[in-house]
Design a protein around this motif. Structure first.
Motif, PDB file in Angstrom:
ATOM      1  N   SER A  43       0.835  -1.203   0.000  1.00 21.91           N
ATOM      2  CA  SER A  43       0.000   0.000   0.000  1.00 21.91           C
ATOM      3  C   SER A  43       0.873   1.258   0.000  1.00 21.91           C
ATOM      4  CB  SER A  43      -0.928  -0.018   1.215  1.00 21.91           C
ATOM      5  OG  SER A  43      -1.627   1.196   1.330  1.00 21.91           O
ATOM      6  N   ILE A  44       1.934   1.245   0.798  1.00 23.13           N
ATOM      7  CA  ILE A  44       2.862   2.379   0.834  1.00 23.13           C
ATOM      8  C   ILE A  44       3.491   2.587  -0.543  1.00 23.13           C
ATOM      9  CG2 ILE A  44       5.091   3.169   1.750  1.00 23.13           C
ATOM     10  CD1 ILE A  44       4.266   1.700   4.402  1.00 23.13           C
ATOM     11  N   LEU A  45       3.944   1.514  -1.161  1.00 21.38           N
ATOM     12  CA  LEU A  45       4.550   1.602  -2.498  1.00 21.38           C
ATOM     13  C   LEU A  45       3.560   2.190  -3.499  1.00 21.38           C
ATOM     14  CD1 LEU A  45       6.438  -1.795  -2.448  1.00 21.38           C
ATOM     15  CD2 LEU A  45       7.525   0.441  -2.770  1.00 21.38           C
ATOM     16  N   GLU A  46       2.313   1.750  -3.415  1.00 22.15           N
ATOM     17  CA  GLU A  46       1.287   2.249  -4.328  1.00 22.15           C
ATOM     18  C   GLU A  46       1.059   3.747  -4.108  1.00 22.15           C
ATOM     19  OE1 GLU A  46      -3.378   1.350  -4.763  1.00 22.15           O
ATOM     20  OE2 GLU A  46      -2.089  -0.422  -4.911  1.00 22.15           O
ATOM     21  N   LYS A  47       0.979   4.177  -2.850  1.00 22.14           N
ATOM     22  CA  LYS A  47       0.762   5.597  -2.550  1.00 22.14           C
ATOM     23  C   LYS A  47       1.964   6.451  -2.941  1.00 22.14           C
ATOM     24  CE  LYS A  47      -2.583   4.746   1.092  1.00 22.14           C
ATOM     25  NZ  LYS A  47      -2.844   4.771   2.526  1.00 22.14           N
ATOM     26  N   LEU A  48       3.149   5.870  -2.884  1.00 25.51           N
ATOM     27  CA  LEU A  48       4.362   6.572  -3.317  1.00 25.51           C
ATOM     28  C   LEU A  48       4.473   6.609  -4.839  1.00 25.51           C
ATOM     29  CD1 LEU A  48       7.012   5.020  -0.890  1.00 25.51           C
ATOM     30  CD2 LEU A  48       6.395   7.447  -0.992  1.00 25.51           C
ATOM     31  N   PRO A  85      14.076  -4.773   7.662  1.00 26.75           N
ATOM     32  CA  PRO A  85      13.416  -3.473   7.514  1.00 26.75           C
ATOM     33  C   PRO A  85      14.379  -2.294   7.427  1.00 26.75           C
ATOM     34  CG  PRO A  85      12.970  -4.428   9.678  1.00 26.75           C
ATOM     35  CD  PRO A  85      13.660  -5.478   8.869  1.00 26.75           C
ATOM     36  N   LYS A  86      15.622  -2.493   7.823  1.00 23.72           N
ATOM     37  CA  LYS A  86      16.635  -1.440   7.693  1.00 23.72           C
ATOM     38  C   LYS A  86      16.821  -1.048   6.219  1.00 23.72           C
ATOM     39  CE  LYS A  86      20.948  -0.430   9.966  1.00 23.72           C
ATOM     40  NZ  LYS A  86      22.049  -0.950  10.739  1.00 23.72           N
ATOM     41  N   LEU A  87      16.415  -1.944   5.307  1.00 20.91           N
ATOM     42  CA  LEU A  87      16.534  -1.667   3.880  1.00 20.91           C
ATOM     43  C   LEU A  87      15.493  -0.674   3.378  1.00 20.91           C
ATOM     44  CD1 LEU A  87      17.210  -5.242   2.437  1.00 20.91           C
ATOM     45  CD2 LEU A  87      18.849  -3.362   2.714  1.00 20.91           C
ATOM     46  N   ILE A  88      14.462  -0.405   4.174  1.00 22.39           N
ATOM     47  CA  ILE A  88      13.398   0.505   3.746  1.00 22.39           C
ATOM     48  C   ILE A  88      13.876   1.949   3.896  1.00 22.39           C
ATOM     49  CG2 ILE A  88      11.028   1.278   4.147  1.00 22.39           C
ATOM     50  CD1 ILE A  88      10.468  -1.544   5.354  1.00 22.39           C
ATOM     51  N   GLU A  89      13.763   2.700   2.805  1.00 18.37           N
ATOM     52  CA  GLU A  89      14.138   4.117   2.837  1.00 18.37           C
ATOM     53  C   GLU A  89      13.309   4.837   3.886  1.00 18.37           C
ATOM     54  OE1 GLU A  89      16.325   6.582   2.690  1.00 18.37           O
ATOM     55  OE2 GLU A  89      16.716   5.962   0.643  1.00 18.37           O
ATOM     56  N   ARG A  90      13.851   5.900   4.443  1.00 17.09           N
ATOM     57  CA  ARG A  90      13.176   6.607   5.523  1.00 17.09           C
ATOM     58  C   ARG A  90      13.472   8.092   5.450  1.00 17.09           C
ATOM     59  NH1 ARG A  90      17.606   3.459   7.700  1.00 17.09           N
ATOM     60  NH2 ARG A  90      19.278   4.872   8.242  1.00 17.09           N
ATOM     61  N   PRO A  91      12.633   8.883   6.078  1.00 18.45           N
ATOM     62  CA  PRO A  91      11.324   8.563   6.637  1.00 18.45           C
ATOM     63  C   PRO A  91      10.281   8.503   5.527  1.00 18.45           C
ATOM     64  CG  PRO A  91      11.712  10.908   6.858  1.00 18.45           C
ATOM     65  CD  PRO A  91      12.960  10.309   6.239  1.00 18.45           C
ATOM     66  N   ILE A  92       9.213   7.785   5.766  1.00 19.41           N
ATOM     67  CA  ILE A  92       8.069   7.754   4.852  1.00 19.41           C
ATOM     68  C   ILE A  92       6.887   8.323   5.617  1.00 19.41           C
ATOM     69  CG2 ILE A  92       6.548   6.355   3.410  1.00 19.41           C
ATOM     70  CD1 ILE A  92       8.738   4.151   3.530  1.00 19.41           C
ATOM     71  N   VAL A  93       6.219   9.285   5.005  1.00 20.79           N
ATOM     72  CA  VAL A  93       5.006   9.841   5.603  1.00 20.79           C
ATOM     73  C   VAL A  93       3.846   9.483   4.694  1.00 20.79           C
ATOM     74  CG1 VAL A  93       3.824  11.914   6.413  1.00 20.79           C
ATOM     75  CG2 VAL A  93       6.304  11.699   6.698  1.00 20.79           C
ATOM     76  N   VAL A  94       2.796   8.926   5.307  1.00 21.22           N
ATOM     77  CA  VAL A  94       1.675   8.371   4.550  1.00 21.22           C
ATOM     78  C   VAL A  94       0.371   9.018   5.025  1.00 21.22           C
ATOM     79  CG1 VAL A  94       0.448   6.239   3.973  1.00 21.22           C
ATOM     80  CG2 VAL A  94       2.895   6.169   4.395  1.00 21.22           C
ATOM     81  N   THR A  95      -0.454   9.410   4.063  1.00 23.90           N
ATOM     82  CA  THR A  95      -1.823   9.840   4.353  1.00 23.90           C
ATOM     83  C   THR A  95      -2.753   8.755   3.814  1.00 23.90           C
ATOM     84  OG1 THR A  95      -2.226  11.004   2.267  1.00 23.90           O
ATOM     85  CG2 THR A  95      -1.149  12.266   4.027  1.00 23.90           C
TER      86      THR A  95
END
Length: 112
Positions: A43-48, A85-95
């Motif tokens: 879902s995060i990938l889709e919103k991004l 999970p350290k591989l996930i870019e950060r920070p991600i802000v999601v609405t």
């Protein structure tokens, strides 16, 4: 609004500060502790509007040791991010409808 946050990361801390100063309601998710589910990550990938490869931190040691140079499918990349999970870019802000990676942190303001 949610921020996927790593307190040890300077950019993530700067992103959190932007949210705090915005006065908006948000939830902090320390994603290294509360690893997102596969559905949540998709879902995060889709919103991004990102492919999984665009969300991977390729400078991390675990990437270099386990994945660099391999031709991985989207599902394999998602599994790698969930396993490490350290591989996930950060920070991600999601609405509810959109997400941004806070690099630079000011990008977070696009959601306001």
């Amino acid at each position: 609004m949610k921020i996927y946050h790593n307190p040890r990361c300077r950019k993530s801390r700067e992103g959190l500060q932007i949210l705090e100063e915005s006065g908006k309601d948000f939830q902090v998710i320390k994603y290294l502790v509360e690893v997102p589910s596969k559905e949540e990550l998709k879902s995060i990938l889709e919103k991004l509007d990102y492919k999984p490869a665009e969300l991977v931190r390729k400078t991390e040691k675990v990437w270099k040791e386990n994945y660099k140079g391999k031709n991985l499918s989207d599902d394999e990349l998602i599994e790698a991010m969930l396993t490490y999970p350290k591989l996930i870019e950060r920070p991600i802000v999601v609405t509810s409808v959109k997400a941004v990676v806070g690099r630079p942190p000011e990008k977070i303001k696009e959601l306001f």
